[in-house]
Design an enzyme around this catalytic site. Structure first.
Site, short mmCIF file in Angstrom:
data_model
loop_
_atom_site.label_atom_id
_atom_site.label_comp_id
_atom_site.label_asym_id
_atom_site.label_seq_id
_atom_site.Cartn_x
_atom_site.Cartn_y
_atom_site.Cartn_z
N LYS A 37 -19.98 2.06 -33.33
CA LYS A 37 -18.64 2.42 -32.88
C LYS A 37 -18.53 3.94 -32.78
O LYS A 37 -18.93 4.66 -33.71
CB LYS A 37 -17.57 1.90 -33.86
CG LYS A 37 -17.32 0.40 -33.75
CD LYS A 37 -15.91 0.05 -34.22
CE LYS A 37 -14.88 0.54 -33.23
NZ LYS A 37 -13.50 0.20 -33.61
N GLU A 43 -14.33 4.78 -38.28
CA GLU A 43 -14.44 3.75 -37.24
C GLU A 43 -15.59 2.78 -37.51
O GLU A 43 -15.53 1.63 -37.09
CB GLU A 43 -14.62 4.41 -35.87
CG GLU A 43 -13.40 5.12 -35.36
CD GLU A 43 -12.23 4.18 -35.14
OE1 GLU A 43 -12.40 3.19 -34.41
OE2 GLU A 43 -11.15 4.43 -35.71
N GLU A 47 -19.50 -1.68 -38.20
CA GLU A 47 -20.22 -1.65 -36.93
C GLU A 47 -20.79 -0.24 -36.70
O GLU A 47 -20.04 0.71 -36.46
CB GLU A 47 -19.29 -2.04 -35.79
CG GLU A 47 -18.71 -3.45 -35.93
CD GLU A 47 -17.59 -3.72 -34.95
OE1 GLU A 47 -17.83 -3.64 -33.73
OE2 GLU A 47 -16.45 -3.98 -35.40
N GLU A 91 -4.42 -6.29 -34.88
CA GLU A 91 -5.35 -5.56 -35.75
C GLU A 91 -4.56 -4.86 -36.85
O GLU A 91 -3.54 -4.25 -36.58
CB GLU A 91 -6.12 -4.47 -34.99
CG GLU A 91 -7.20 -4.93 -34.05
CD GLU A 91 -7.92 -3.74 -33.43
OE1 GLU A 91 -7.79 -2.61 -33.95
OE2 GLU A 91 -8.62 -3.93 -32.42
#
Length: 469
Positions: free
Chosen positions: A328, A334, A325, A269
């Site tokens: 999250k 985030e 998203e 990542e």
């Protein structure tokens, strides 16, 4: 027709060429991390179509979702699947359970789905101390035995770790794994990866390192932009032109200290947030696009650039993430690492194949939060939150963190409002944040809270606030 001897020579040469090509492809190409923590994301088939549209070479998922793995069948995407953290203790002690898990979750899709990596857990060393840490490598061994048992021989086993695995990362030559886990986790892990010819997977985010010290670390240096800023390691004498190389080389140094200087790295990542909370500096579209486009340039360079400690050595890389998203947990950043909005549109233009010139992309919006905010802020229930059970639970948790923290929303208090959960929870969130911001407290509460400049105080009820100077 060619003679048998010539045909054999041809086949051997072709096999050697194919082997060489595959080895090169193993470390080239940018992948994408396909997270699923959103209640508004496209179905897997559509998501896979979008991944192809980004021209990714590989994709990582955070489970072994059968619908996703089926949607990836007959594609040219190399796939990383994942064993959930909570299964590690059982898998580590029960080979039959590991066999059943692989037979059920991986074998039905292989080889039509090009599963090349099976990651055991996700950043487990970042969790609070627990015995799962020491069951990680035994679980990896059992998973590998299962893969071999069912002849899934092209699947490499690994585990992604965050940069908090290091006890020291600066200067890069002083990279050192955490001493409390050196013998119990890192030595056996490195031995396993080396013996199985796998990769050391790790997650690396220059954004967080920069955001923690924006006055000390140059932003362009962190974004991999061309700059006159350099750093010279006083021990190795190596000169660095970007923060990512420093962080990568600190991992090389840590592995070298334990006797594994040539173990291959894999960036599981990396990325940069395109938005965040008011106090999260540098989280904007301009910086996110700049960083991720520069990642593509760096890791598609021919010949490979490598790092100062490992010049010319390619590192396969995954960008986080496919989508923003909305479920999250954690700070606002985030939920804003995506290259795409949930409706499939681009947050900003990017070509993960590296073939589109920068000049063909549309101009990026000017960044407006590259410096810390100033003024007063409050922490309130985020607009649009529908899960009031979660809000109530967060309020109860906040009120339980300090004597008298929520006195004003109790009966007799100036902010008492038993029929207005949003108002009382907002007071609790603001009171908690004001008290604990200086020691790391955040305005998040698992995604149900948001910072605001608008003062929610009313009548005789005065909400605590946080002031940024």
């Amino acid at each position: 027709m060619a003679s048998p001897v010539l045909l054999l020579v041809y086949l051997l040469a072709a096999a050697a060429a194919l082997s060489s090509f595959s080895g090169a492809e193993l470390t080239r190409g940018i992948g994408i991390c396909y997270g699923q923590l959103g209640n508004n994301l496209p179905v897997p088939a559509k998501s896979v179509e979008l991944i192809h549209g980004l021209k990714a070479k590989r994709v990582k998922i955070y489970d072994a979702n059968p619908e996703i793995l089926k949607s990836l069948q007959d594609s040219d995407l190399q796939v990383s699947a994942m064993v959930p953290n909570e299964l590690i203790p059982r898998i580590s002690s029960d080979q039959n359970f590991a066999d059943r898990w692989v037979l059920t979750n991986i074998a039905p899709f292989y080889p039509r789905t090009m599963i090349r990596y099976l990651l055991v857990g996700n950043e487990i060393l970042s969790n609070p101390p627990n015995t799962t840490w020491f069951r990680l490598v035994p679980a990896m061994r059992n998973i590998r035995r299962s893969l071999r048992k069912f002849r899934l021989r092209k699947v490499k086993v690994g585990t992604p770790l965050a940069m908090d695995m290091l006890e020291s990362s600066f200067p890069p030559s002083n990279g050192t794994f955490r001493s409390d886990l050196t013998d119990g986790v890192f030595r056996p892990l490195l031995r396993f990866l080396n013996d199985s010819r796998s990769f050391f997977f790790f997650d690396v985010y220059p954004y967080f390192a920069w955001a923690a010290q924006p006055e000390s670390i140059d932003l362009d240096y962190s974004l991999l932009k061309p700059t006159n800023v350099t750093y010279s390691d006083p021990v190795s004498g190596l000169t660095y032109t970007n923060l990512l190389d420093q962080m990568i080389d600190s991992v090389y140094s840590a592995m070298n200290r334990l006797g594994y200087p040539d173990l291959r790295l894999f960036i599981a990542e990396t990325g940069w947030p395109n938005a965040g909370d008011v106090d999260q500096i540098g989280a904007n579209i301009y910086n996110a696009a700049t960083y991720n486009r520069n990642i593509v340039k760096k890791f598609y360079a021919k010949p490979p650039i490598g790092t100062p400690a490992k010049p010319g050595v390619g590192v396969p890389t995954m960008i986080f993430a496919l989508f923003n998203e909305n479920q999250k947990p954690g700070p606002g950043t985030e939920r804003h690492f995506g290259l795409l909005h949930p409706n499939g549109s681009n947050v900003y233009e990017i070509d993960l194949s590296g073939k589109t010139p920068e000049s063909e992309f549309k101009p990026l919006p000017k960044p407006r939060n590259n410096k810390p905010p100033k003024g007063r802020f409050w922490c309130v229930v985020a607009p649009g939150v529908g899960n009031m059970t979660a809000v109530d639970a967060a309020k109860s948790w906040a009120c339980g963190q300090g004597n008298g923290l929520c006195d004003q929303i109790q009966e007799g208090g100036k902010c008492y409002s038993p029929k207005n959960l949003t108002q009382s929870a907002s007071y609790a969130f603001s009171a908690y944040w004001a008290k604990f911001k200086s020691v790391g407290g955040t305005c998040d509460f698992n995604g149900v809270a948001k910072m605001t400049r608008k003062n929610p105080s009313h009548g005789g009820c005065r909400f605590p606030s946080v002031t940024f100077r």
